[in-house]
Structures are given as C-alpha cells and as structure tokens.
Design a protein around this motif. Structure first.
Motif, PDB file in Angstrom:
ATOM      1  N   VAL A 107      -3.895  12.917   8.232  1.00 27.31           N
ATOM      2  CA  VAL A 107      -4.175  12.932   9.670  1.00 27.31           C
ATOM      3  C   VAL A 107      -2.948  12.443  10.439  1.00 27.31           C
ATOM      4  N   PRO A 108      -2.829  12.808  11.725  1.00 26.17           N
ATOM      5  CA  PRO A 108      -1.684  12.332  12.511  1.00 26.17           C
ATOM      6  C   PRO A 108      -1.847  10.906  13.033  1.00 26.17           C
ATOM      7  N   ASN A 109      -3.087  10.421  13.202  1.00 28.70           N
ATOM      8  CA  ASN A 109      -3.278   9.077  13.776  1.00 28.70           C
ATOM      9  C   ASN A 109      -3.386   8.050  12.650  1.00 28.70           C
ATOM     10  N   THR A 110      -2.252   7.806  12.031  1.00 25.90           N
ATOM     11  CA  THR A 110      -2.185   6.875  10.920  1.00 25.90           C
ATOM     12  C   THR A 110      -0.788   6.285  10.875  1.00 25.90           C
ATOM     13  N   PHE A 111      -0.612   5.266  10.031  1.00 26.24           N
ATOM     14  CA  PHE A 111       0.740   4.766   9.806  1.00 26.24           C
ATOM     15  C   PHE A 111       1.513   5.813   9.009  1.00 26.24           C
ATOM     16  N   VAL A 112       2.814   5.881   9.231  1.00 29.67           N
ATOM     17  CA  VAL A 112       3.627   6.956   8.659  1.00 29.67           C
ATOM     18  C   VAL A 112       3.556   7.029   7.139  1.00 29.67           C
ATOM     19  N   ALA A 113       3.207   5.923   6.466  1.00 29.71           N
ATOM     20  CA  ALA A 113       3.173   5.922   4.998  1.00 29.71           C
ATOM     21  C   ALA A 113       2.185   6.942   4.444  1.00 29.71           C
ATOM     22  N   SER A 114       1.101   7.236   5.189  1.00 29.78           N
ATOM     23  CA  SER A 114       0.106   8.196   4.707  1.00 29.78           C
ATOM     24  C   SER A 114       0.708   9.577   4.524  1.00 29.78           C
ATOM     25  N   ALA A 115       1.720   9.897   5.315  1.00 30.14           N
ATOM     26  CA  ALA A 115       2.421  11.176   5.197  1.00 30.14           C
ATOM     27  C   ALA A 115       3.679  11.041   4.350  1.00 30.14           C
ATOM     28  N   ASN A 116       4.403   9.940   4.529  1.00 29.36           N
ATOM     29  CA  ASN A 116       5.675   9.769   3.826  1.00 29.36           C
ATOM     30  C   ASN A 116       5.527   9.818   2.316  1.00 29.36           C
ATOM     31  N   CYS A 117       4.372   9.376   1.800  1.00 28.69           N
ATOM     32  CA  CYS A 117       4.186   9.379   0.341  1.00 28.69           C
ATOM     33  C   CYS A 117       4.336  10.784  -0.230  1.00 28.69           C
ATOM     34  N   GLY A 118       3.951  11.782   0.541  1.00 27.35           N
ATOM     35  CA  GLY A 118       4.155  13.155   0.093  1.00 27.35           C
ATOM     36  C   GLY A 118       5.620  13.543   0.099  1.00 27.35           C
ATOM     37  N   ARG A 119       6.326  13.117   1.145  1.00 29.99           N
ATOM     38  CA  ARG A 119       7.745  13.438   1.241  1.00 29.99           C
ATOM     39  C   ARG A 119       8.542  12.758   0.131  1.00 29.99           C
ATOM     40  N   TYR A 120       8.137  11.533  -0.265  1.00 28.83           N
ATOM     41  CA  TYR A 120       8.822  10.853  -1.369  1.00 28.83           C
ATOM     42  C   TYR A 120       8.797  11.706  -2.633  1.00 28.83           C
ATOM     43  N   CYS A 121       7.758  12.511  -2.786  1.00 27.59           N
ATOM     44  CA  CYS A 121       7.595  13.337  -3.986  1.00 27.59           C
ATOM     45  C   CYS A 121       8.230  14.711  -3.834  1.00 27.59           C
ATOM     46  N   GLY A 122       8.835  14.957  -2.681  1.00 27.69           N
ATOM     47  CA  GLY A 122       9.462  16.247  -2.440  1.00 27.69           C
ATOM     48  C   GLY A 122       8.509  17.303  -1.924  1.00 27.69           C
ATOM     49  N   ALA A 123       7.269  16.920  -1.609  1.00 25.81           N
ATOM     50  CA  ALA A 123       6.262  17.881  -1.163  1.00 25.81           C
ATOM     51  C   ALA A 123       6.360  18.127   0.339  1.00 25.81           C
ATOM     52  N   ASP A 124       5.803  19.247   0.777  1.00 26.87           N
ATOM     53  CA  ASP A 124       5.639  19.508   2.198  1.00 26.87           C
ATOM     54  C   ASP A 124       4.426  18.719   2.697  1.00 26.87           C
ATOM     55  N   VAL A 125       4.488  18.315   3.954  1.00 30.18           N
ATOM     56  CA  VAL A 125       3.391  17.552   4.556  1.00 30.18           C
ATOM     57  C   VAL A 125       2.858  18.316   5.759  1.00 30.18           C
ATOM     58  N   ASP A 126       1.557  18.336   5.890  1.00 26.99           N
ATOM     59  CA  ASP A 126       0.914  18.928   7.065  1.00 26.99           C
ATOM     60  C   ASP A 126      -0.238  18.013   7.472  1.00 26.99           C
ATOM     61  N   PHE A 127      -0.829  18.311   8.611  1.00 30.19           N
ATOM     62  CA  PHE A 127      -1.817  17.408   9.188  1.00 30.19           C
ATOM     63  C   PHE A 127      -3.095  18.149   9.559  1.00 30.19           C
ATOM     64  N   ALA A 135       0.833  -1.206   0.000  1.00 30.55           N
ATOM     65  CA  ALA A 135       0.000   0.000   0.000  1.00 30.55           C
ATOM     66  C   ALA A 135       0.865   1.253   0.000  1.00 30.55           C
ATOM     67  N   THR A 136       2.050   1.188   0.613  1.00 33.58           N
ATOM     68  CA  THR A 136       2.972   2.324   0.581  1.00 33.58           C
ATOM     69  C   THR A 136       3.349   2.670  -0.853  1.00 33.58           C
ATOM     70  N   SER A 137       3.653   1.640  -1.659  1.00 35.43           N
ATOM     71  CA  SER A 137       3.957   1.863  -3.071  1.00 35.43           C
ATOM     72  C   SER A 137       2.762   2.457  -3.799  1.00 35.43           C
ATOM     73  N   ALA A 138       1.560   1.970  -3.458  1.00 36.27           N
ATOM     74  CA  ALA A 138       0.346   2.494  -4.090  1.00 36.27           C
ATOM     75  C   ALA A 138       0.164   3.972  -3.769  1.00 36.27           C
ATOM     76  N   LEU A 139       0.395   4.359  -2.519  1.00 31.10           N
ATOM     77  CA  LEU A 139       0.285   5.766  -2.142  1.00 31.10           C
ATOM     78  C   LEU A 139       1.315   6.613  -2.896  1.00 31.10           C
ATOM     79  N   HIS A 140       2.527   6.072  -3.039  1.00 33.56           N
ATOM     80  CA  HIS A 140       3.580   6.815  -3.728  1.00 33.56           C
ATOM     81  C   HIS A 140       3.231   7.064  -5.195  1.00 33.56           C
ATOM     82  N   ILE A 141       2.871   6.013  -5.928  1.00 35.84           N
ATOM     83  CA  ILE A 141       2.583   6.222  -7.351  1.00 35.84           C
ATOM     84  C   ILE A 141       1.290   7.007  -7.541  1.00 35.84           C
TER      85      ILE A 141
END
Length: 387
Positions: free
Chosen positions: A76-96, A54-60
C-alpha cells in the motif's frame, strides 16, 4: 511537548537488561530464543525469528519467499517506506494497491481489480504485503483466498499490530499468511529499543530466515553438508546478513511482553476517549471493523477540509505551536523522490493521496494521562475553530 508516541520503561525492564549485562552473554545468548518462544506462543505461531529491525525482518522474509529480479511485490502507499523497499532490496519491481476509504488498509476491491488486470497482462505479484495500518487487522481471510486463486505469497506487515486480533485470531498467527512481521521500535506497542521479528508456521521459511539473519552461517549438525565435522566447524550456506538481535534487546522485549495486554487495553481506552471527545468536530475518525481489535499503535484522524477554513498544514502547525507533537502517517510512498524516479506519479492512488493530504496523528501511548489527552482535544478544537 506532548509527543505522538512514547515508550514505557519500568524498573522491571531496567532490571531485566542489567541482569543480561551482568551475565556471560550480551549478544547471542539465551535471551533471544526465550523472547522468540514467548512471542510465538503469544500469537500462536510455530516459529519466530528475531532480528535487529522490522525492516530487516521484511528483507529476509522476502528473500526466504524467493523474491528476486523480474518478480513483483505489491503493498500500500500509506505506509513507511520499508514495506516497499524490502522488494527493491531483492531486485524486484514494486507496485501499490490503493487503500480502503473506511479502514485505511489495503482495499480489497482495488486489489481484486488490479489482480484481474495483472493476470491478463502476465504481471502478477510474487509477494503481497498488506499493512495493518495503525494497528487495525487487515482482512486476511479474503486476501488468503485471493493468494490461492492468483498464486502469490502473503507477507503481513504487522509492525503496528502486535496484540491485535481479528475474530479472536491473534495477528501474527500466520493462519492466513506465509510470514508476519512485527516491529519493536520505541514508539511501537512493545519495544526492544530497535528490533523486529518474523513469524511463520513453515519450517523451511523459518530455517531460511534464521540463516539469512546470521550471514547465512549455521553450526547445526542436522543442517551441515559435511559428515563428522570438527568441533569448530561451521558452514555458510547462503549469502546472509548481520541482522541479529542482541540479548540486551531481547531481555527488554521479554519484560515488555508481560505488559502487552495492559498496553492494548490502555490504548483502546484512550482511543475511545478520543472518539467520544472528537465526534462533533469536522474530522473523520478511525473506524475499527466489527470483529477486529486494534492495537491502536496510532490514533489518526482525517480533516474534513470542506468544513474548515484552514489548510492541513495550518492545522498541523497550530497544534505543534501549542505543544502537541502531532505527526503524519504517512506521506504516500509512491510520491517519494526515489519512487517518482521509477515512474510513479500523482493521481495513481487517489485515496492514499487524499489520506496524506488530510491525516494527522494525535498523541497516543500508555503513559498519556487523561489530563494531557484533554489538552490535545482542546488544542484541536481551537485549531479547527480558527481561534
């Protein structure tokens, strides 16, 4: 130890995998598209793109939506880190966006407030990732209305929620979103060992995600830029990844999918037994909104700590010492060391932080017997009473 989650593997599943192992294809053969088509039909989506997690799915999905540097992704903050990390993989800023105190999903009032402020500041998100926490559908109709008003794309993280529905609409139909992602990790509703899938009704998004999971390479003659290509010809049309699912995994997933309805029914029945057994304890029990059917990937309770004489950790450790494999879903993402380095601090998202200080995930999976569930309840009663 009674685990908090556990896969259910039958002889039919084993036979399905063995059949692939004895076939001509064990990686990229007919099993993957068959599984994709079956999941898409089940959730009433047009396209499905199977990947290795699912992490790969979020990334692509983020890449297909055009997320990149100087863009913003909110989740949201109450999630596994992949929900936020997918944005960071793309170079984007992440907020909650903080969570709702009743559903533990993204808070619509907090989202509206944050969007109004972001528009004033010129810092609106490009992608919003609402998470279907524990299997409860998010309020996607309202989120879609906000997306149309503020111009962001919606990527549902439904890793917990295949088989759930909202007012009869299956989670994954993408009626109110651009892309939905499922997880097939062993403790999820159905499993492929590891694996994930992205669903969409958009032809171009589906094409882009299919390219991204396979190095950006295609042999599809309708997509090739060359005319009259040789039989061996292929093209790399974008920078992609090796995120493919194997036929071995897909065969297991296809077999598991035939039991999806039974799994959801069993999980809901066990959740109802918990609700009845725990209602008099100093706990906040999960609330499912009217019109929602939760997939109940998790059964999470929150301690009413002003009514007990133990800390969150003491209750957790008491249960573990009695052989109850409880867990915590989740430690707030913004308080992880990586995100603290990006400037996030305690007090930013108080409801999610309270959740992390009070939540305990109890065992819930289709193979959980009522006898073992009774042992969980008894252990929790004893832990909360101080005995």
């Amino acid at each position: 130890m009674i685990p908090y989650g556990k896969q259910d593997i039958t002889e039919v599943d084993i036979d399905a995998v063995v059949e692939v192992l004895r076939s001509d294809f064990i990686t990229q053969g007919p099993a993957v598209p068959r599984f994709e088509q079956a999941v898409a039909a089940r959730v009433q989506a047009k396209h499905a793109v199977a990947v290795n997690s699912a992490t790969s799915a979020l990334h692509i999905a983020c890449l297909a939506l055009g997320l990149g540097r100087e863009d913003r992704l909110w989740t949201v903050p109450n999630t596994f880190v992949a929900s936020a990390n997918c944005g960071r993989y793309c170079g984007a800023d992440v907020d909650f966006v903080d969570i709702d105190p009743l559903t533990w999903n993204m808070s619509l009032p907090r989202l509206r407030e944050k969007l109004r402020q972001a528009r004033r500041d010129g810092r609106l998100p490009k992608v919003l990732v609402p998470v279907h926490f524990a299997g409860q559908p998010t309020e996607q109709e309202e989120i879609r209305e906000l997306a149309e008003e503020y111009g962001f794309r919606v990527l549902e993280d439904a890793s917990h929620a295949i088989g759930a529905d909202r007012n009869g609409e299956p989670v994954g139909s993408c009626r109110w979103s651009d892309i939905t992602v499922f997880s097939f990790h062993p403790v999820k509703i159905i499993t492929t060992g590891e694996g994930g899938m992205a669903l969409t009704n958009d032809d171009d998004l589906a094409r882009r995600m299919a390219l991204l999971r396979t190095h950006g390479i295609t042999r599809d003659t309708d997509l090739l830029q060359a005319s009259a290509p040789a039989p061996w010809y292929y093209e790399q049309q974008m920078l992609g990844f090796n995120y493919r699912m194997t036929d071995i995994q897909a065969a297991l997933g296809f077999s598991q999918l035939t039991r999806l309805d039974a799994y959801i029914t069993r999980r809901n029945a066990l959740a109802e037994r918990y609700n009845e057994s725990l209602q008099d304890l100093p706990l906040e029990l999960p609330t499912v909104l009217s019109g929602n059917r939760s997939a109940y990937h998790l059964y999470v309770v929150r301690l009413k700590q002003d009514m007990i004489n133990k800390t969150h950790r003491q209750v957790f450790e008491d249960l573990r010492s009695q052989g109850i494999g409880v867990n915590l879903h989740y430690m707030p993402v913004h308080l992880q060391p990586y995100y603290r380095k990006l400037g996030f601090t305690e007090g930013s998202y108080p409801e999610a932080e309270r959740h992390g200080q009070e939540a305990i995930t109890l065992p819930l999976y289709p193979g959980l017997t009522e006898h073992d569930q009774n042992l969980v309840v008894k252990a929790l009663q004893e832990a909360l009473s101080g005995e």
